[in-house]
Design a protein around this motif. Sequence first.
Motif, PDB file in Angstrom:
ATOM      1  N   ASP A  29      66.727  46.763  43.346  1.00  0.00           N
ATOM      2  CA  ASP A  29      66.605  45.691  44.253  1.00  0.00           C
ATOM      3  C   ASP A  29      64.512  45.741  45.021  1.00  0.00           C
ATOM      4  O   ASP A  29      64.540  46.539  44.153  1.00  0.00           O
ATOM      5  CB  ASP A  29      66.869  45.648  46.518  1.00  0.00           C
ATOM      6  N   GLU A  31      60.780  43.364  45.267  1.00  0.00           N
ATOM      7  CA  GLU A  31      59.484  42.593  45.625  1.00  0.00           C
ATOM      8  C   GLU A  31      59.785  41.260  45.663  1.00  0.00           C
ATOM      9  O   GLU A  31      59.519  41.865  43.929  1.00  0.00           O
ATOM     10  CB  GLU A  31      59.241  43.270  46.794  1.00  0.00           C
ATOM     11  N   CYS A  47      65.529  40.861  46.607  1.00  0.00           N
ATOM     12  CA  CYS A  47      65.716  40.549  45.709  1.00  0.00           C
ATOM     13  C   CYS A  47      66.412  41.180  44.423  1.00  0.00           C
ATOM     14  O   CYS A  47      66.286  42.694  44.130  1.00  0.00           O
ATOM     15  CB  CYS A  47      64.311  39.411  44.850  1.00  0.00           C
ATOM     16  N   ARG A  48      67.424  40.569  43.547  1.00  0.00           N
ATOM     17  CA  ARG A  48      67.779  41.440  42.384  1.00  0.00           C
ATOM     18  C   ARG A  48      68.378  40.238  41.479  1.00  0.00           C
ATOM     19  O   ARG A  48      68.171  39.267  41.465  1.00  0.00           O
ATOM     20  CB  ARG A  48      68.982  41.750  42.656  1.00  0.00           C
ATOM     21  N   ARG A  49      67.919  40.583  40.358  1.00  0.00           N
ATOM     22  CA  ARG A  49      67.443  39.927  38.871  1.00  0.00           C
ATOM     23  C   ARG A  49      68.804  39.488  38.380  1.00  0.00           C
ATOM     24  O   ARG A  49      69.716  41.142  38.093  1.00  0.00           O
ATOM     25  CB  ARG A  49      66.649  40.672  38.109  1.00  0.00           C
ATOM     26  N   TRP A  54      67.784  34.860  40.119  1.00  0.00           N
ATOM     27  CA  TRP A  54      67.828  35.476  41.234  1.00  0.00           C
ATOM     28  C   TRP A  54      68.836  35.375  42.052  1.00  0.00           C
ATOM     29  O   TRP A  54      68.727  34.571  42.748  1.00  0.00           O
ATOM     30  CB  TRP A  54      66.344  35.696  41.546  1.00  0.00           C
ATOM     31  N   ASP A  56      69.576  37.001  46.602  1.00  0.00           N
ATOM     32  CA  ASP A  56      69.285  37.597  47.106  1.00  0.00           C
ATOM     33  C   ASP A  56      69.774  39.030  47.210  1.00  0.00           C
ATOM     34  O   ASP A  56      71.207  38.765  47.806  1.00  0.00           O
ATOM     35  CB  ASP A  56      69.518  36.957  49.307  1.00  0.00           C
ATOM     36  N   ARG A  62      72.375  33.474  45.456  1.00  0.00           N
ATOM     37  CA  ARG A  62      71.167  32.556  44.631  1.00  0.00           C
ATOM     38  C   ARG A  62      70.198  31.517  45.233  1.00  0.00           C
ATOM     39  O   ARG A  62      70.665  31.389  46.088  1.00  0.00           O
ATOM     40  CB  ARG A  62      71.999  31.538  43.486  1.00  0.00           C
ATOM     41  N   ILE A  63      69.320  32.013  45.046  1.00  0.00           N
ATOM     42  CA  ILE A  63      67.831  31.668  45.704  1.00  0.00           C
ATOM     43  C   ILE A  63      66.869  30.954  44.533  1.00  0.00           C
ATOM     44  O   ILE A  63      67.108  31.611  43.454  1.00  0.00           O
ATOM     45  CB  ILE A  63      66.789  32.499  46.143  1.00  0.00           C
ATOM     46  N   TRP A  70      56.680  41.589  40.710  1.00  0.00           N
ATOM     47  CA  TRP A  70      57.102  41.795  41.592  1.00  0.00           C
ATOM     48  C   TRP A  70      56.877  43.449  41.589  1.00  0.00           C
ATOM     49  O   TRP A  70      55.867  44.155  40.615  1.00  0.00           O
ATOM     50  CB  TRP A  70      59.136  42.450  40.226  1.00  0.00           C
ATOM     51  N   TRP A  73      61.520  47.541  45.791  1.00  0.00           N
ATOM     52  CA  TRP A  73      61.380  47.478  46.991  1.00  0.00           C
ATOM     53  C   TRP A  73      61.276  48.559  48.198  1.00  0.00           C
ATOM     54  O   TRP A  73      61.505  49.532  47.676  1.00  0.00           O
ATOM     55  CB  TRP A  73      62.895  46.721  47.581  1.00  0.00           C
TER      56      TRP A  73
END
Length: 84
Positions: A29, A31, A47-49, A54, A56, A62-63, A70, A73
Motif C-alpha cells: 500500500d 500514498e 493505493c496499490r500499483r 492503480w 484502491d 480500479r481507480i 508516491w 502509506w
Amino acid sequence: MTNVNFRSNDERTDAFMWLAIHGAPFDRDIELAVIDREGPHSLVFPCRRVIGGWIDAETAKRIDVRPTHWREWRDRSQVSGLIS
C-alpha cells in the motif's frame, strides 16, 4: 516537468519523502500524489500499483488516476504533512 511543492507541519513526515512515480512498488500500500483541476494533493486512501494502472487498496477497485509521486502509506491519524 511539473514541480510539486510539499509542506510539512510535523517533522515525522520528513522521513517519508515523496518519490518519483516511475519507481512505485507493486507489492504494498502506498500514498499517491496527483495534480488535477484542484491542484496538487494526495489521495486520502491507500493505493496499490497493478499491471496497467492503480487500485484502491481497501476496495480492490480500479481507480483512474495519473499520479506524479508516491510514498509509503501511513495511517492518517499519524499524518499531518500535506502537499501544498
